[in-house]
Motif scaffolding. Sequence first.
Motif, PDB file in Angstrom:
ATOM      1  N   UNK A 127      10.497  20.539  -4.314  1.00  0.00           N
ATOM      2  CA  UNK A 127       9.907  20.324  -5.832  1.00  0.00           C
ATOM      3  C   UNK A 127       9.584  18.786  -5.490  1.00  0.00           C
ATOM      4  N   UNK A 128      10.529  17.984  -4.860  1.00  0.00           N
ATOM      5  CA  UNK A 128      10.695  16.528  -4.807  1.00  0.00           C
ATOM      6  C   UNK A 128       9.261  16.116  -3.821  1.00  0.00           C
ATOM      7  N   UNK A 129       9.256  17.146  -2.792  1.00  0.00           N
ATOM      8  CA  UNK A 129       7.884  16.674  -1.726  1.00  0.00           C
ATOM      9  C   UNK A 129       6.689  16.786  -2.864  1.00  0.00           C
ATOM     10  N   UNK A 130       6.681  18.126  -3.570  1.00  0.00           N
ATOM     11  CA  UNK A 130       5.432  18.427  -4.264  1.00  0.00           C
ATOM     12  C   UNK A 130       4.921  17.409  -5.132  1.00  0.00           C
ATOM     13  N   UNK A 131       5.854  16.831  -5.775  1.00  0.00           N
ATOM     14  CA  UNK A 131       5.813  15.559  -6.623  1.00  0.00           C
ATOM     15  C   UNK A 131       5.137  14.368  -6.236  1.00  0.00           C
ATOM     16  N   UNK A 132       5.756  13.941  -4.736  1.00  0.00           N
ATOM     17  CA  UNK A 132       5.476  12.749  -4.034  1.00  0.00           C
ATOM     18  C   UNK A 132       3.908  13.123  -3.465  1.00  0.00           C
ATOM     19  N   UNK A 133       3.554  14.148  -3.274  1.00  0.00           N
ATOM     20  CA  UNK A 133       2.280  14.584  -2.784  1.00  0.00           C
ATOM     21  C   UNK A 133       1.204  14.664  -3.966  1.00  0.00           C
ATOM     22  N   UNK A 134       1.637  14.922  -5.015  1.00  0.00           N
ATOM     23  CA  UNK A 134       0.814  14.710  -6.050  1.00  0.00           C
ATOM     24  C   UNK A 134       0.603  13.103  -6.527  1.00  0.00           C
ATOM     25  N   UNK A 135       1.713  12.313  -6.140  1.00  0.00           N
ATOM     26  CA  UNK A 135       1.433  10.843  -6.463  1.00  0.00           C
ATOM     27  C   UNK A 135       0.365  10.349  -5.411  1.00  0.00           C
ATOM     28  N   UNK A 136       0.577  10.737  -4.169  1.00  0.00           N
ATOM     29  CA  UNK A 136      -0.451  10.328  -3.165  1.00  0.00           C
ATOM     30  C   UNK A 136      -1.648  10.951  -3.211  1.00  0.00           C
ATOM     31  N   UNK A 137      -1.784  11.906  -3.681  1.00  0.00           N
ATOM     32  CA  UNK A 137      -3.037  12.642  -4.127  1.00  0.00           C
ATOM     33  C   UNK A 137      -3.880  11.875  -5.377  1.00  0.00           C
ATOM     34  N   UNK A 138      -3.110  11.303  -6.235  1.00  0.00           N
ATOM     35  CA  UNK A 138      -3.552  10.428  -7.248  1.00  0.00           C
ATOM     36  C   UNK A 138      -4.113   9.175  -6.783  1.00  0.00           C
ATOM     37  N   UNK A 139      -3.350   8.726  -5.817  1.00  0.00           N
ATOM     38  CA  UNK A 139      -3.658   7.332  -5.296  1.00  0.00           C
ATOM     39  C   UNK A 139      -4.988   7.349  -4.319  1.00  0.00           C
ATOM     40  N   UNK A 140      -5.212   8.477  -3.736  1.00  0.00           N
ATOM     41  CA  UNK A 140      -6.321   8.752  -3.115  1.00  0.00           C
ATOM     42  C   UNK A 140      -7.552   8.783  -3.896  1.00  0.00           C
ATOM     43  N   UNK A 141      -7.407   9.543  -4.948  1.00  0.00           N
ATOM     44  CA  UNK A 141      -8.443   9.795  -5.837  1.00  0.00           C
ATOM     45  C   UNK A 141      -8.818   8.569  -6.526  1.00  0.00           C
ATOM     46  N   UNK A 142      -7.824   7.912  -6.774  1.00  0.00           N
ATOM     47  CA  UNK A 142      -8.094   6.502  -7.433  1.00  0.00           C
ATOM     48  C   UNK A 142      -9.009   5.685  -6.517  1.00  0.00           C
ATOM     49  N   UNK A 143      -8.674   5.523  -5.349  1.00  0.00           N
ATOM     50  CA  UNK A 143      -9.268   4.829  -4.422  1.00  0.00           C
ATOM     51  C   UNK A 143     -10.857   5.339  -4.059  1.00  0.00           C
ATOM     52  N   UNK A 144     -10.855   6.620  -4.471  1.00  0.00           N
ATOM     53  CA  UNK A 144     -12.297   7.460  -4.254  1.00  0.00           C
ATOM     54  C   UNK A 144     -13.041   7.184  -5.442  1.00  0.00           C
ATOM     55  N   UNK A 202      -0.034  14.663   4.527  1.00  0.00           N
ATOM     56  CA  UNK A 202       0.127  15.541   5.645  1.00  0.00           C
ATOM     57  C   UNK A 202       1.517  15.851   5.940  1.00  0.00           C
ATOM     58  N   UNK A 203       2.421  14.785   6.358  1.00  0.00           N
ATOM     59  CA  UNK A 203       3.680  15.080   6.653  1.00  0.00           C
ATOM     60  C   UNK A 203       4.601  15.750   5.574  1.00  0.00           C
ATOM     61  N   UNK A 204       4.257  15.419   4.310  1.00  0.00           N
ATOM     62  CA  UNK A 204       4.977  16.125   3.152  1.00  0.00           C
ATOM     63  C   UNK A 204       4.481  17.550   3.131  1.00  0.00           C
ATOM     64  N   UNK A 205       3.503  18.070   3.618  1.00  0.00           N
ATOM     65  CA  UNK A 205       2.997  19.513   3.427  1.00  0.00           C
ATOM     66  C   UNK A 205       3.812  20.183   4.710  1.00  0.00           C
ATOM     67  N   UNK A 206       4.497  19.666   5.366  1.00  0.00           N
ATOM     68  CA  UNK A 206       5.135  20.429   6.487  1.00  0.00           C
ATOM     69  C   UNK A 206       6.157  21.212   6.117  1.00  0.00           C
ATOM     70  N   UNK A 207       6.891  22.230   6.441  1.00  0.00           N
ATOM     71  CA  UNK A 207       7.871  22.888   6.127  1.00  0.00           C
ATOM     72  C   UNK A 207       9.102  22.380   5.694  1.00  0.00           C
ATOM     73  N   UNK A 208       9.471  21.544   6.924  1.00  0.00           N
ATOM     74  CA  UNK A 208      10.535  20.430   6.688  1.00  0.00           C
ATOM     75  C   UNK A 208      10.196  18.901   7.144  1.00  0.00           C
ATOM     76  N   UNK A 209       9.765  18.379   6.151  1.00  0.00           N
ATOM     77  CA  UNK A 209       9.406  17.147   6.355  1.00  0.00           C
ATOM     78  C   UNK A 209      10.473  16.279   6.608  1.00  0.00           C
TER      79      UNK A 209
END
Length: 268
Positions: A127-144, A202-209
């Motif tokens: 769950x923590x990884x998913x929350x962190x990925x979401x944060x990165x996604x928002x950053x990337x969207x903001x840059x775009x 991408x690292x956080x999408x791995x099975x065991x980051x």
Amino acid sequence: MLKSKLIVMTFSLLLTVLLEACGASMMIDSGLKRLDEKVAEIKLDESQSEYWEGMKLRMKASAHKIVKQFAQYLITVKRELNKENPDVDEIITYLKRQFRKKPSVLKIQLDYYKEFHDILRPNQKARLYAMTRYMFNRMLLQIKKKPNTFSDQTISKLEDLLDELDLNSVQIKYWKNMKIRIRRHARRHVKQYTKHLTRLRGELKKEKPNVTKIIAYILKQSNKKPSLPEEQLNYYMELNDLLYKKQRLKAYSIIRNKLSKIIGFLQK
């Protein structure tokens, strides 16, 4: 010439330090509450909750310490600027040294992340990884959405000062050409930043980051030179060399006023 360089370097560092200090203050005032809301989604057990409460106390103490340090940096600079003949080399060396301590603040934040991560069970880590990925996604969207944010911020900081200095036509022309270079350099940083965020996601999408590896990567990138803020300092130095004595004196006054306001805010 050295005095003119001092003006812009000081002004730049003040803005950077203010952002850092405000970040710490926000963590003290409301950041912990937002963290609590996020942590609630991970559903800690009784033992983990007790540990988290202890962590929050240490995080709050760390934030207070950071704010106190930044306030002291500004007080030191103001004291030197108030002298009849400020030691320019000493101030520049001091500001650079304090600015380069910035990654240590990032390391403190990452160390807390790793500590919290290590008390979680596998399903909670996911769950923590998913929350962190979401944060990165928002950053990337903001840059775009706003790819010129870095250059706009740099230009805005410079123009806030220059607008009060009554530039002549030669100085205005130089500034216009300089803005073109600022935007070109900022695009390079945006490209690198996007690459780093994409890799971390991408690292956080791995099975065991590997969180230790991720943190080491972030710290490594934060220490690379030249950083965007360091390039901003170079722009301030370059542009301010064009100023005349009257403009430099006005810039000193502007900086002193900003220092007083920021120090007052930090000491409340």
